[in-house]
Design a protein around this motif. Sequence first.
Motif, PDB file in Angstrom:
ATOM      1  N   LEU A 143       0.833  -1.210   0.000  1.00 51.91           N
ATOM      2  CA  LEU A 143       0.000   0.000   0.000  1.00 51.91           C
ATOM      3  C   LEU A 143       0.870   1.263   0.000  1.00 51.91           C
ATOM      4  O   LEU A 143       0.579   2.241  -0.718  1.00 51.91           O
ATOM      5  CB  LEU A 143      -0.919  -0.021   1.231  1.00 51.91           C
ATOM      6  CG  LEU A 143      -1.728   1.239   1.497  1.00 51.91           C
ATOM      7  CD1 LEU A 143      -2.669   1.579   0.334  1.00 51.91           C
ATOM      8  CD2 LEU A 143      -2.537   1.099   2.800  1.00 51.91           C
ATOM      9  N   GLU A 144       1.966   1.225   0.769  1.00 53.41           N
ATOM     10  CA  GLU A 144       2.849   2.403   0.841  1.00 53.41           C
ATOM     11  C   GLU A 144       3.492   2.686  -0.532  1.00 53.41           C
ATOM     12  O   GLU A 144       3.646   3.848  -0.918  1.00 53.41           O
ATOM     13  CB  GLU A 144       3.919   2.196   1.922  1.00 53.41           C
ATOM     14  CG  GLU A 144       4.934   3.331   2.050  1.00 53.41           C
ATOM     15  CD  GLU A 144       4.324   4.717   2.248  1.00 53.41           C
ATOM     16  OE1 GLU A 144       3.263   4.831   2.904  1.00 53.41           O
ATOM     17  OE2 GLU A 144       4.904   5.684   1.703  1.00 53.41           O
ATOM     18  N   VAL A 145       3.811   1.635  -1.263  1.00 48.97           N
ATOM     19  CA  VAL A 145       4.343   1.825  -2.623  1.00 48.97           C
ATOM     20  C   VAL A 145       3.298   2.537  -3.485  1.00 48.97           C
ATOM     21  O   VAL A 145       3.609   3.503  -4.203  1.00 48.97           O
ATOM     22  CB  VAL A 145       4.747   0.459  -3.239  1.00 48.97           C
ATOM     23  CG1 VAL A 145       4.916   0.569  -4.751  1.00 48.97           C
ATOM     24  CG2 VAL A 145       6.037  -0.065  -2.592  1.00 48.97           C
ATOM     25  N   ILE A 146       2.047   2.088  -3.391  1.00 56.45           N
ATOM     26  CA  ILE A 146       0.980   2.715  -4.191  1.00 56.45           C
ATOM     27  C   ILE A 146       0.792   4.177  -3.784  1.00 56.45           C
ATOM     28  O   ILE A 146       0.693   5.080  -4.635  1.00 56.45           O
ATOM     29  CB  ILE A 146      -0.337   1.912  -4.043  1.00 56.45           C
ATOM     30  CG1 ILE A 146      -0.202   0.570  -4.792  1.00 56.45           C
ATOM     31  CG2 ILE A 146      -1.541   2.719  -4.532  1.00 56.45           C
ATOM     32  CD1 ILE A 146      -1.393  -0.365  -4.658  1.00 56.45           C
ATOM     33  N   ARG A 147       0.785   4.421  -2.480  1.00 53.06           N
ATOM     34  CA  ARG A 147       0.638   5.810  -2.017  1.00 53.06           C
ATOM     35  C   ARG A 147       1.788   6.680  -2.523  1.00 53.06           C
ATOM     36  O   ARG A 147       1.585   7.840  -2.911  1.00 53.06           O
ATOM     37  CB  ARG A 147       0.610   5.851  -0.481  1.00 53.06           C
ATOM     38  CG  ARG A 147      -0.707   5.357   0.114  1.00 53.06           C
ATOM     39  CD  ARG A 147      -0.601   5.142   1.629  1.00 53.06           C
ATOM     40  NE  ARG A 147      -1.895   4.989   2.267  1.00 53.06           N
ATOM     41  CZ  ARG A 147      -2.067   4.591   3.525  1.00 53.06           C
ATOM     42  NH1 ARG A 147      -1.018   4.301   4.290  1.00 53.06           N
ATOM     43  NH2 ARG A 147      -3.277   4.493   4.042  1.00 53.06           N
ATOM     44  N   THR A 148       2.988   6.128  -2.550  1.00 51.02           N
ATOM     45  CA  THR A 148       4.161   6.883  -3.009  1.00 51.02           C
ATOM     46  C   THR A 148       4.066   7.166  -4.509  1.00 51.02           C
ATOM     47  O   THR A 148       4.390   8.275  -4.968  1.00 51.02           O
ATOM     48  CB  THR A 148       5.451   6.099  -2.686  1.00 51.02           C
ATOM     49  OG1 THR A 148       5.490   5.863  -1.275  1.00 51.02           O
ATOM     50  CG2 THR A 148       6.688   6.863  -3.107  1.00 51.02           C
TER      51      THR A 148
END
Lengths: 405, 405
Positions: B99-104
Amino acid sequence: KTNEQRLWNSLMEMGEIGGTEKGGCCRLALTDLDKQARDLFTEWCEAAGCTVRVDKIGNVFARRPGKNNDLPPVVMGSHIDTQPTGGKFDGVYGVLSGLEVIRTLNDNNIETDHPIEASIWTNEEGSRFAPAMVASGVFAGVFDLEYGLSRADLDGKTMGEELQRIGYAGEHEVGSPVKAFFEAHIEQGPILEEEETSIGVVTDAQGQRWYEVTLTGQEAHAGPTPMLRRKDALLGASKIVQEVNNIGLANQPNACSTVGLLQVFPNSRNVIPGEVFFTIDFRHPNDDVLSKMDQQLRDVCAKIADEMGLEMKFEQIWYSPPVPFNTSCVDSVRQAAEDAGYSHRDIVSGAGHDACYIARVAPTGMVFVPCENGISHNEEENAKPEDLHAGCNVLLQAVLNQACL
Amino acid sequence: KTNEQRLWNSLMEMGEIGGTEKGGCCRLALTDLDKQARDLFTEWCEAAGCTVRVDKIGNVFARRPGKNNDLPPVVMGSHIDTQPTGGKFDGVYGVLSGLEVIRTLNDNNIETDHPIEASIWTNEEGSRFAPAMVASGVFAGVFDLEYGLSRADLDGKTMGEELQRIGYAGEHEVGSPVKAFFEAHIEQGPILEEEETSIGVVTDAQGQRWYEVTLTGQEAHAGPTPMLRRKDALLGASKIVQEVNNIGLANQPNACSTVGLLQVFPNSRNVIPGEVFFTIDFRHPNDDVLSKMDQQLRDVCAKIADEMGLEMKFEQIWYSPPVPFNTSCVDSVRQAAEDAGYSHRDIVSGAGHDACYIARVAPTGMVFVPCENGISHNEEENAKPEDLHAGCNVLLQAVLNQACL
Ligand SMILES: NC(=O)NCCC(=O)O
Ligand SMILES: NC(=O)NCCC(=O)O
């Protein structure tokens, strides 16, 4: 003589309460089934003209008056709770043979000098609530009432709460004078059957020590945690299980040693067990040998915990010393068997019984009858109607011997 | 670069669902807590512009569209179920770093050619429902859907029933093309921490075999049953526990062997155990050694059961062979660590992971980060925000490497 068929029918009817598919009985102490069985016993006793009273630890006494009701009663009885894999005879036979004695006295219009009582003792098995024989222990002053009421099962429910719940927290104080106490019971061992003997005249009961052990290691992942970095509480417990067995073998003849209960935490397939709780049951008829076994156990547990880097909580939760029964009561039993022409032998009880505690406050004796293959605490437990009848007749005569001036 | 604080906050917030007093997490597969955690993940992903779909075995996929949505996605993810004594990182780190990759990518308005997905795989731990990695196994065609849905817990509740109950029995067929799969995870072993290395480039995962054993003896009374007449199922099981350990020790380096779950029947202090059910977990990176261990186990179990007169039911319920990960994906991970200047080393996974099954149907790689004392499956499991951040950055770069034409 007592009525063989009536005794058998009562045993079979009672055995349906908690009856299992395999023909055994699962009626744990202070469950709804225990209540049902108590209710049925009360109904039967009242129908036999008895007055029933319940004490504060749930012991039930059904009284048949005597000529002089100021005299202390001669009491018969045992327990109606069972093991999870219990049978239809262990305990309940001693209760219902007491009732059968009362019914027989009624049939024959026999009046005794002392009143006579048939009794149920709460939580004898020690399976749901440890230790065993809690309520006869309270009656005998071995345990405080508070101790008895606070015994908790593995879910934390106490005997006090459960007695309230099923309506058997009676109002009578626990403990009162008893002229003599007799308990009829299946042997639960192989001796009488192997020797084709009908009656065991119980002279003594062996001593017991019960322990609780908690080993604490460290939960860790079963995959990436190298073998030499582990603190596996189950590995430690399994070593102690072996040593418990070794101590029993090293103290033959007569020693018994058992780990019957063991729980693993968190009990997950891919987690190295972080904690194991287990119990140990040690028995020996000679108190010195039992003490020696105790020391051997303490030494070996400390050694294993230390070697494996496990924390250990070790507690002896119960000590019940060997019990010599009362000579006069034992003689009454032997004489009754002899007079009736039953084969008999003196025998030492391998199990604990309510009689062991009552023996501390009243002259006490026990009557054993054979059971199939010596097996109990198993749904296959079985006994023959004629043996049960013989034991009940011996009980009747022993009681009459003590209840008449 | 990904956002260290945002990742940490998400982990901490998710860790409250099932959070324990000792700072761990107990969120067994398909419980109400698992549902809550799935709901929160879905909410977060939708807020990040993703479309969420659920398949028939409850796997959850949150998709961030790419330039060409006919291309198969690059998928990241892991699991959110935990052990009974689990931590806040095992599994959920791989989900939330996805999820953090997508948010980034959103923050930086980066468009990839392939769509990108963050995923949750149902029941990876294998604790409530055995075996482990069931749902990624169904996705990879290793197990039938029916097999997956019929896995039952110790109370007999099945995955299918529990998926229905919590509303995560999705409508999508299980299994679809994947361009590449990456799973970030804590190491769960001591190597990275001891070598002060930030990133483990996972080249392989070791093989596993799981077994279920039932030993049947005979329940009998712990008091009057002589030692030499006993058929004690727990005594037999405890010998096997020792031998399981011995087999692990005899196959060093690298072998692991564990009995994690053991249940005693009837589990009563004064009853000789009549039946014991237990599980065995064997691991080795080399399939030949794993086979040798299997044979050693079969031999020793048969010998012990035979010597002790116990009946034995012995079943291997799971075999997951050693897994070599995809060279291109492994290279993407190594290159990403190298480019970012993180210390790194190649490493073999001691645990099984969803990536092990996905590797059968898609190019797959894994990123490991250190965890405190190498401990997991323990409430004390811990990891450093900066290490988790480093692993997430490596994940981001590896994904970009595979998701852009
Ligand atoms: N008779 C009987 O089974 N009593 C249970 C207490 C014991 O374990 O000895
Ligand atoms: N990563 C992890 O803890 N997986 C559980 C499956 C296993 O036991 O390896």
